[in-house]
Design a protein around this motif. Structure first.
Motif, PDB file in Angstrom:
ATOM      1  N   LEU A 174      21.435  20.609  75.869  1.00 47.50           N
ATOM      2  CA  LEU A 174      21.408  19.280  75.278  1.00 47.50           C
ATOM      3  C   LEU A 174      20.326  19.249  74.203  1.00 47.50           C
ATOM      4  O   LEU A 174      19.157  19.501  74.500  1.00 47.50           O
ATOM      5  CB  LEU A 174      21.123  18.236  76.354  1.00 47.50           C
ATOM      6  N   VAL A 175      20.713  18.933  72.965  1.00 49.27           N
ATOM      7  CA  VAL A 175      19.807  19.114  71.831  1.00 49.27           C
ATOM      8  C   VAL A 175      19.879  17.931  70.873  1.00 49.27           C
ATOM      9  O   VAL A 175      20.953  17.567  70.394  1.00 49.27           O
ATOM     10  CB  VAL A 175      20.149  20.412  71.058  1.00 49.27           C
ATOM     11  N   ASN A 176      18.727  17.350  70.577  1.00 49.96           N
ATOM     12  CA  ASN A 176      18.593  16.429  69.456  1.00 49.96           C
ATOM     13  C   ASN A 176      18.379  17.284  68.200  1.00 49.96           C
ATOM     14  O   ASN A 176      17.475  18.121  68.161  1.00 49.96           O
ATOM     15  CB  ASN A 176      17.389  15.501  69.673  1.00 49.96           C
ATOM     16  N   GLU A 177      19.194  17.099  67.193  1.00 47.81           N
ATOM     17  CA  GLU A 177      19.166  17.982  66.025  1.00 47.81           C
ATOM     18  C   GLU A 177      17.886  17.879  65.210  1.00 47.81           C
ATOM     19  O   GLU A 177      17.614  18.747  64.373  1.00 47.81           O
ATOM     20  CB  GLU A 177      20.388  17.723  65.135  1.00 47.81           C
ATOM     21  N   HIS A 178      17.089  16.841  65.421  1.00 50.64           N
ATOM     22  CA  HIS A 178      15.801  16.740  64.741  1.00 50.64           C
ATOM     23  C   HIS A 178      14.659  17.335  65.578  1.00 50.64           C
ATOM     24  O   HIS A 178      13.506  17.291  65.158  1.00 50.64           O
ATOM     25  CB  HIS A 178      15.491  15.285  64.386  1.00 50.64           C
ATOM     26  N   ASP A 179      15.004  17.878  66.733  1.00 45.81           N
ATOM     27  CA  ASP A 179      14.032  18.531  67.608  1.00 45.81           C
ATOM     28  C   ASP A 179      13.938  20.003  67.203  1.00 45.81           C
ATOM     29  O   ASP A 179      14.916  20.749  67.292  1.00 45.81           O
ATOM     30  CB  ASP A 179      14.493  18.392  69.059  1.00 45.81           C
ATOM     31  N   ILE A 234      21.048  23.267  83.405  1.00 47.05           N
ATOM     32  CA  ILE A 234      21.041  22.226  82.378  1.00 47.05           C
ATOM     33  C   ILE A 234      19.707  22.338  81.646  1.00 47.05           C
ATOM     34  O   ILE A 234      18.644  22.150  82.233  1.00 47.05           O
ATOM     35  CB  ILE A 234      21.170  20.812  82.974  1.00 47.05           C
ATOM     36  N   ALA A 235      19.767  22.669  80.365  1.00 46.56           N
ATOM     37  CA  ALA A 235      18.563  22.832  79.551  1.00 46.56           C
ATOM     38  C   ALA A 235      18.511  21.704  78.527  1.00 46.56           C
ATOM     39  O   ALA A 235      19.494  21.462  77.817  1.00 46.56           O
ATOM     40  CB  ALA A 235      18.554  24.183  78.860  1.00 46.56           C
ATOM     41  N   ILE A 236      17.379  21.029  78.460  1.00 40.35           N
ATOM     42  CA  ILE A 236      17.219  19.873  77.578  1.00 40.35           C
ATOM     43  C   ILE A 236      16.147  20.200  76.545  1.00 40.35           C
ATOM     44  O   ILE A 236      14.990  20.427  76.881  1.00 40.35           O
ATOM     45  CB  ILE A 236      16.819  18.621  78.385  1.00 40.35           C
ATOM     46  N   GLY A 237      16.539  20.255  75.269  1.00 39.55           N
ATOM     47  CA  GLY A 237      15.580  20.541  74.207  1.00 39.55           C
ATOM     48  C   GLY A 237      14.940  21.910  74.344  1.00 39.55           C
ATOM     49  O   GLY A 237      13.741  22.066  74.109  1.00 39.55           O
ATOM     50  N   SER A 238      15.741  22.922  74.711  1.00 44.29           N
ATOM     51  CA  SER A 238      15.205  24.254  75.018  1.00 44.29           C
ATOM     52  C   SER A 238      15.858  25.334  74.167  1.00 44.29           C
ATOM     53  O   SER A 238      17.072  25.305  73.943  1.00 44.29           O
ATOM     54  CB  SER A 238      15.451  24.587  76.498  1.00 44.29           C
TER      55      SER A 238
END
Length: 451
Positions: free
Chosen positions: A368-373, A347-351
């Motif tokens: 898992l990605v926030n599109e503004h990140d 599980i990769a978060i913001g990677s």
């Protein structure tokens, strides 16, 4: 929120499917055409500058690879062809292949603007894109710096995040720096960055040479307060909160869990980047190195830590935020590591992990990605890419009301999103982690060192 396997449904529900899908199709066609024209130019250069053909034919081919009505300024290859290509870069002479590639990148930005209208609608970002388009790179940099000064890095990076990699590739293909062209081509043709970064073009081998630490891990007795605050719910939001609490100071957390079937399994929780440079392998150098290469001091230190606690053959779930997510994928891609442990979940978060593949085809990967990140796009593929991920991957993307970087990149913010804003993503990941949910029988920390 969207995931990689339901983009079409989401787009249809919002009335955006025809425009986005047609733009994505055109992006892929343009990338393929750019690659094919580039290969044609390489073959024509070899014949034009060789001795296999009569002089008249060679002169015709030479005109073809240097004339704007032909392939543009398109010498490719070794020797004289390489000198000719460099001359074209230094004098800003564009080839047909580059024109096609840049057109494809522009189309990607247009597609991204369907769901992120601020890309083209915000006057500041529009000025940046217009300056790059008109081959005024210095002005584009100046405008970007002015945005940083007037509105802060938080807003500037968040606005450009959905197309950040495409903008860097566009700039790389049209500036006067020949070293970053390869990176620009990788992004433009749908590949992820492996050879060099797209700004200066510093190669992955250079980063690997500078980041040669063997990695070291020592058991660490955590502060009692931390131990009491650790989440033991077994949910993805809980694990991300743990990563935020552990911090980026070089600490690794491993929890031993007795699952619902009575089997002992282990959840490895990896934090992100600590700073520019230090004794921890979680520094900036390690982060750049980890994007392009699978083995780093961070991954080696984690492997050594696990050998001190986890029996061979055990099942692992690797949960990582930012650089921790990259390192989780690097470990999952390491065949030697996977011969010792069964990596069943990553599980990769913001990677930025989209260019990596697990060694074991049974390993499932969730991003898992926030599109503004902006961080997840640093290996060349954005969360709104026209290229799909392989079946082993599930990608969930969303936006929240922060629209600010690095706030939207923080582990604590991702934990908040997962707990309150994106229940479908949390439910999916929690179901994937069900075998790892149960009684936590041990929580151990290790201090990681570069050397």
């Amino acid at each position: 929120m969207t995931d990689a396997k339901s983009d079409a449904m989401t787009a249809a529900a919002t009335g955006q499917e025809p425009e986005i899908s047609s733009l994505h199709h055109m992006c892929r066609l343009l990338a393929d055409a750019a690659h094919d024209v580039g290969e044609a130019a390489r073959y024509a250069s070899e014949l034009a500058l060789g001795t296999r053909l009569p002089m008249a034919a060679r002169l015709t081919l030479l005109r073809t690879i240097t004339d704007r009505s032909g392939l543009g300024w398109a010498p490719r290859g070794r020797g004289l062809a390489r000198i000719g290509r460099l001359a074209g870069v230094f004098t800003s002479r564009e080839s047909l292949a580059v024109t096609l590639a840049v057109t494809g990148l522009k189309a990607r930005i247009r597609a991204a603007a369907v769901t992120h209208p601020e890309l083209l609608g915000d006057p500041d970002t529009a000025r940046v894109l217009r300056a790059v388009e008109e081959d005024r790179q210095r002005e584009a940099v100046g405008v970007f710096r002015s945005i940083l000064g007037n509105k802060g890095a938080e807003r500037a990076f968040a606005l450009l995040a959905p197309s950040f990699a495409d903008i860097l590739a566009w700039n790389a293909l049209t500036d006067e720096n020949p070293l970053n062209d390869g990176a620009g081509w990788e992004v433009a043709t749908g590949r992820t960055l492996t050879g060099a970064e797209p700004i200066l073009g510093i190669g992955a081998r250079v980063w690997a040479f500078l980041d040669r630490g063997p990695g070291r891990a020592e058991p660490l007795v955590p502060d009692p307060g931390l131990t009491e605050r650790l989440d033991t719910s077994g949910t993805i939001a809980g694990y991300v909160r743990n990563i935020g609490m552990v911090g980026t100071g070089g600490t690794l957390l491993v929890q031993e869990v007795v699952g619902p079937d009575g089997v002992r399994r282990y959840v490895v929780q990896l934090a992100g980047m600590a700073g520019v440079r230090g004794e921890s392998p979680q520094d900036l150098l390690g982060a750049v190195h980890a994007v392009a290469r699978p083995a780093t001091p961070y991954s080696r230190a984690v492997s050594k830590a696990l050998r001190q606690m986890v029996p061979s053959g055990s099942e692992l779930a690797l949960v990582g935020h930012s650089l921790g997510g990259i390192t989780a994928m690097n470990l999952a891609a390491d065949r030697d590591f996977c011969e010792i442990y069964q990596v069943t979940r990553v599980i990769a978060i913001g990677s930025p992990i989209d260019g990596k593949r697990p060694a074991d085809p049974r390993t499932t990967v969730c991003s898992l990605v926030n599109e503004h990140d902006v961080v997840p796009s640093l290996e060349g593929r954005s969360s709104v890419s026209p290229y799909a991920l392989p079946d082993q991957f599930t990608e969930f993307t969303w936006t929240d009301d922060t629209h600010a970087f690095p706030l939207c990149h923080a582990a604590e913010r991702y934990a908040h999103n997962l707990e309150h804003d994106v229940p479908a993503a949390s439910a999916h990941v929690d179901a994937e982690l069900a075998p790892f949910r149960g009684r936590v029988t041990a929580s151990r920390c290790f201090r990681l060192y570069d050397r």
